[in-house]
Design a protein around this motif. Structure first.
Motif, PDB file in Angstrom:
ATOM      1  N   ARG A   1       5.092  10.534  48.618  1.00 38.15           N
ATOM      2  CA  ARG A   1       5.689  11.867  49.350  1.00 38.15           C
ATOM      3  C   ARG A   1       7.028  11.322  50.352  1.00 38.15           C
ATOM      4  NH1 ARG A   1       0.081  13.695  50.938  1.00 38.15           N
ATOM      5  NH2 ARG A   1      -0.319  11.069  50.653  1.00 38.15           N
ATOM      6  N   ASN A   2       7.552  12.353  50.631  1.00 37.59           N
ATOM      7  CA  ASN A   2       8.866  12.004  51.185  1.00 37.59           C
ATOM      8  C   ASN A   2       8.779  10.918  52.605  1.00 37.59           C
ATOM      9  OD1 ASN A   2      10.707  13.209  49.589  1.00 37.59           O
ATOM     10  ND2 ASN A   2      10.722  15.098  50.423  1.00 37.59           N
ATOM     11  N   ASP A   3       7.724  11.097  53.213  1.00 34.01           N
ATOM     12  CA  ASP A   3       7.643  10.481  54.513  1.00 34.01           C
ATOM     13  C   ASP A   3       6.362   9.337  54.452  1.00 34.01           C
ATOM     14  OD1 ASP A   3       5.665  12.356  54.871  1.00 34.01           O
ATOM     15  OD2 ASP A   3       5.927  13.065  56.703  1.00 34.01           O
ATOM     16  N   TYR A   4       6.099   9.106  53.132  1.00 32.37           N
ATOM     17  CA  TYR A   4       4.723   8.239  53.121  1.00 32.37           C
ATOM     18  C   TYR A   4       5.329   6.804  52.296  1.00 32.37           C
ATOM     19  CZ  TYR A   4       0.889  10.980  54.679  1.00 32.37           C
ATOM     20  OH  TYR A   4       0.316  11.870  55.557  1.00 32.37           O
ATOM     21  N   ALA A   5       4.956   5.894  52.919  1.00 28.79           N
ATOM     22  CA  ALA A   5       5.279   4.410  52.377  1.00 28.79           C
ATOM     23  C   ALA A   5       4.050   3.790  51.804  1.00 28.79           C
ATOM     24  CB  ALA A   5       5.946   3.674  53.497  1.00 28.79           C
ATOM     25  N   GLN A   6       4.236   3.005  50.970  1.00 31.52           N
ATOM     26  CA  GLN A   6       3.042   1.959  50.407  1.00 31.52           C
ATOM     27  C   GLN A   6       3.053   0.686  50.869  1.00 31.52           C
ATOM     28  OE1 GLN A   6       2.809   1.036  46.163  1.00 31.52           O
ATOM     29  NE2 GLN A   6       1.044   2.251  46.279  1.00 31.52           N
TER      30      GLN A   6
END
Length: 283
Positions: free
Chosen positions: A51-56
């Protein structure tokens, strides 16, 4: 005991004077082998964005029990400048950290100190690659002072992050300049200099433009056995560097990041002396 401490301090002072002369006159810096090169992260390709403001979470390095260097993918909508910070969120718990990475990187990187019992820290302590975290709330005005030839950077442990970001970003557009950078980093123990490998590499690549001086405040601790570098609190080394390089308020900017008492002490002392002192507050 006091006598041996005085001898160590004098030896360390002479070393920094020699290193400062090298910075001014010729491209010879201290051998990188003097530093404990720990916590090095291997480069890796970022994973597919979510999602646009999530990182892994991609990689985690542990230079010390209470320190983590984390690398994450870059959210699609994230924009930031070197020297800024962002809010990281895990399971609804949010904390602000400075970027150690630069905008040109295809990943994000942060140097995090874990607080015992902290809600965010305890989640991150055992986090493995693949964990999702939210990254947003970018803010901050820290930047290199225009017109300064010398940039004297003073940091404690993780306070190095925004300064490292500024350094790396500077050399993405400038291959060789008349500017000089002196990075003073303080820590209690030698294994807390998690970015020593990166700074050693920068010093080698930009020989004569960068001096890195790490100093431990607890030289007699067992964890520092074998340390033969500078000792004492990092702010105690600002005056020797200023004197050795003959730095003046007209050609020098000072930056202070990290432990609040250190930041305030540096800001108060050197602003009173006419220097521009740039800091980065956190909420």
């Amino acid at each position: 005991m006091a006598g041996s401490a005085s001898i160590r301090l004098e030896i360390a002072r002479r070393r920094v004077e020699f290193a400062c002369r090298c910075l001014l006159r010729r491209p010879a810096l201290e051998d990188a082998r003097l530093y404990d090169l720990v916590g090095h992260l291997n480069s890796g390709a970022p994973s597919r964005k979510h999602r646009n403001d999530y990182a892994q979470l991609l990689e985690v390095a542990t230079p010390a029990d209470d320190l983590r260097i984390i690398r994450t993918s870059k959210p699609a909508n994230l924009r930031y400048r070197a020297g800024q910070s962002a809010k990281l969120e895990l399971s609804g718990v949010r904390r602000r950290y400075s970027f150690a990475s630069i905008p040109n990187d295809e990943w994000l990187e942060f140097f995090v100190e874990l607080r015992p019992g902290g809600k965010f820290s305890e989640q991150l302590r055992d986090a493995k690659p693949g964990v999702e975290l939210r990254v947003d709330g970018v803010k901050g005005k820290l930047s290199l002072q225009e017109g300064a030839r010398y940039h004297l950077m003073v940091a404690t442990v993780t306070g190095l992050s925004p300064l490292l970001s500024l350094l790396r970003d500077h050399w993405t557009s400038e291959t060789s300049t008349e500017q000089r950078f002196i990075v003073l980093q303080g820590a209690s123990y030698r294994n807390e200099f998690g970015y020593a490998p990166v700074l050693a590499e920068l010093a080698h690549k930009h020989s004569g433009e960068l001096l890195y001086l790490p100093t431990v405040s607890r030289p007699d601790a067992e964890e520092n056995r074998g340390w033969d570098g500078a000792t004492g609190r990092v702010e105690q080394w600002v005056d020797p560097v200023i004197d050795s390089l003959e730095l003046r308020p007209t050609n020098t900017a000072i930056y202070a990041c990290g432990q609040p008492d250190m930041v305030q002490a540096v800001k108060a002392r050197y602003e009173a002396g006419g220097f521009v002192v740039r800091t980065e507050p956190y909420d």
